[in-house]
Design a protein around this motif. Structure first.
Motif, PDB file in Angstrom:
ATOM      1  N   THR A  98       2.053  -4.754   7.548  1.00 53.25           N
ATOM      2  CA  THR A  98       2.233  -4.550   6.114  1.00 53.25           C
ATOM      3  C   THR A  98       3.403  -5.371   5.588  1.00 53.25           C
ATOM      4  O   THR A  98       4.453  -5.443   6.209  1.00 53.25           O
ATOM      5  CB  THR A  98       2.481  -3.057   5.809  1.00 53.25           C
ATOM      6  N   ASN A 115       0.547  -5.992   0.672  1.00 54.12           N
ATOM      7  CA  ASN A 115      -0.651  -6.709   1.107  1.00 54.12           C
ATOM      8  C   ASN A 115      -1.678  -5.681   1.588  1.00 54.12           C
ATOM      9  O   ASN A 115      -1.378  -4.501   1.724  1.00 54.12           O
ATOM     10  CB  ASN A 115      -0.317  -7.759   2.174  1.00 54.12           C
ATOM     11  N   LEU A 116      -2.888  -6.149   1.858  1.00 52.99           N
ATOM     12  CA  LEU A 116      -3.983  -5.249   2.244  1.00 52.99           C
ATOM     13  C   LEU A 116      -3.797  -4.601   3.608  1.00 52.99           C
ATOM     14  O   LEU A 116      -4.499  -3.650   3.942  1.00 52.99           O
ATOM     15  CB  LEU A 116      -5.319  -5.994   2.205  1.00 52.99           C
ATOM     16  N   ALA A 117      -2.847  -5.094   4.394  1.00 52.84           N
ATOM     17  CA  ALA A 117      -2.613  -4.520   5.724  1.00 52.84           C
ATOM     18  C   ALA A 117      -2.202  -3.052   5.637  1.00 52.84           C
ATOM     19  O   ALA A 117      -2.474  -2.286   6.561  1.00 52.84           O
ATOM     20  CB  ALA A 117      -1.546  -5.319   6.471  1.00 52.84           C
ATOM     21  N   LYS A 119      -3.555  -0.853   3.893  1.00 55.90           N
ATOM     22  CA  LYS A 119      -4.814  -0.109   3.910  1.00 55.90           C
ATOM     23  C   LYS A 119      -5.647  -0.436   5.154  1.00 55.90           C
ATOM     24  O   LYS A 119      -6.113   0.458   5.862  1.00 55.90           O
ATOM     25  CB  LYS A 119      -5.622  -0.447   2.655  1.00 55.90           C
ATOM     26  N   ASN A 120      -5.828  -1.726   5.425  1.00 58.81           N
ATOM     27  CA  ASN A 120      -6.733  -2.157   6.496  1.00 58.81           C
ATOM     28  C   ASN A 120      -6.240  -1.795   7.895  1.00 58.81           C
ATOM     29  O   ASN A 120      -7.047  -1.607   8.798  1.00 58.81           O
ATOM     30  CB  ASN A 120      -6.981  -3.660   6.417  1.00 58.81           C
ATOM     31  N   ASN A 121      -4.958  -1.722   8.093  1.00 63.20           N
ATOM     32  CA  ASN A 121      -4.404  -1.440   9.427  1.00 63.20           C
ATOM     33  C   ASN A 121      -3.873  -0.013   9.548  1.00 63.20           C
ATOM     34  O   ASN A 121      -3.227   0.314  10.537  1.00 63.20           O
ATOM     35  CB  ASN A 121      -3.288  -2.430   9.760  1.00 63.20           C
ATOM     36  N   HIS A 122      -4.148   0.794   8.553  1.00 64.89           N
ATOM     37  CA  HIS A 122      -3.680   2.181   8.597  1.00 64.89           C
ATOM     38  C   HIS A 122      -4.505   2.962   9.604  1.00 64.89           C
ATOM     39  O   HIS A 122      -5.711   2.761   9.742  1.00 64.89           O
ATOM     40  CB  HIS A 122      -3.766   2.827   7.213  1.00 64.89           C
ATOM     41  N   VAL A 162      -6.576   5.432   2.032  1.00 64.97           N
ATOM     42  CA  VAL A 162      -7.675   5.518   3.006  1.00 64.97           C
ATOM     43  C   VAL A 162      -8.621   6.682   2.710  1.00 64.97           C
ATOM     44  O   VAL A 162      -9.251   7.227   3.616  1.00 64.97           O
ATOM     45  CB  VAL A 162      -7.142   5.591   4.470  1.00 64.97           C
TER      46      VAL A 162
END
Length: 181
Positions: A98, A115-117, A119-122, A162
Motif C-alpha cells: 500500500t 493505491n489499489l494495493a 484493497k487488492n492485497n487486503h 473489501v
C-alpha cells in the motif's frame, strides 16, 4: 564571651537554614522545568499509531519518537503505520504494498488517497477491514487539526474496502475499537 558564641551559633544556624531553603527551592524549580520539558517538548515529538491486537479484536496505541520536521508529518504517520508495530504482541493493519499517493486537508477533514494495493492485497474479513480502516482513522484523528478521514483509492471514492464497512462518507475516531475503552 559565651553570649557572643551563642549569637554566632544562632547566626550560623540562620544562614544554614537560609541556604537549605534556597537549595530546596532551586531543586523544585529545576524539577518543574524538567516536567514541563518532558511533558511538552518530548511528547510533541511522538507519533501515536494504532495497531491490531494479536487476537484481532481491538486497536492499541503504540507511540514512537520522531525527529521534529524531518519530513511531512502526515506521510510519516502512514509510513509508520505501514511498517507495522514494534511491539511483538501487536499486528500490522496495512498491506505492505500500500502507498499513500497524496492527501488533502480541508475543514478538519483529511482525504487520504491510496493505491489499489490497500484493497487488492487486503487479507479480508469484516474485522480485518474494520481494524485496517480504523487504524488509519484513529491515527490521523488524534491530531488536533483532523476530525474526519475520507479514504480514496486511486483518486476515486469507494463504497467499501473489501465489502463490509461503508467508506462513502468521512469517518470519525472510533473509541469502541480501542482496547481499554
Amino acid at each position: 564571651m559565651t553570649a557572643e558564641k551563642k549569637k554566632l551559633k544562632v547566626d550560623q544556624k540562620r544562614k544554614l537554614l537560609l541556604i537549605l531553603r534556597i537549595t530546596v527551592l532551586l531543586g523544585a524549580v529545576i524539577y518543574l522545568i524538567f516536567l514541563v520539558y518532558t511533558n511538552y517538548f518530548i511528547s510533541e515529538n511522538k507519533l501515536v499509531l494504532y495497531f491490531s491486537t494479536n487476537d484481532a479484536n481491538y486497536l492499541v496505541v503504540e507511540k514512537r519518537a520522531i525527529e521534529p520536521e524531518v519530513e511531512d508529518y502526515y506521510l510519516k504517520l502512514f509510513r509508520e503505520l505501514k511498517t507495522g508495530p514494534k511491539n511483538k504482541e501487536l499486528k500490522k493493519t496495512i498491506p505492505k504494498e500500500t502507498e499513500l499517493l497524496d492527501y488533502n486537508l480541508k475543514n478538519k477533514t483529511i482525504t487520504l488517497n491510496f493505491n489499489l494495493a490497500l484493497k487488492n492485497n487486503h487479507w479480508g474479513g469484516s474485522t480485518g477491514e474494520l481494524l485496517t480502516v480504523y487504524s488509519i482513522v484513529n491515527t490521523y484523528t488524534q491530531l488536533d487539526e483532523i476530525e474526519y478521514v475520507k479514504i480514496l483509492l486511486e483518486g476515486q471514492a469507494v463504497e467499501t474496502l473489501v465489502g463490509h464497512l461503508d467508506l462513502s462518507q468521512a469517518l470519525m475516531y472510533n473509541q469502541k475499537l480501542t482496547k481499554g475503552s
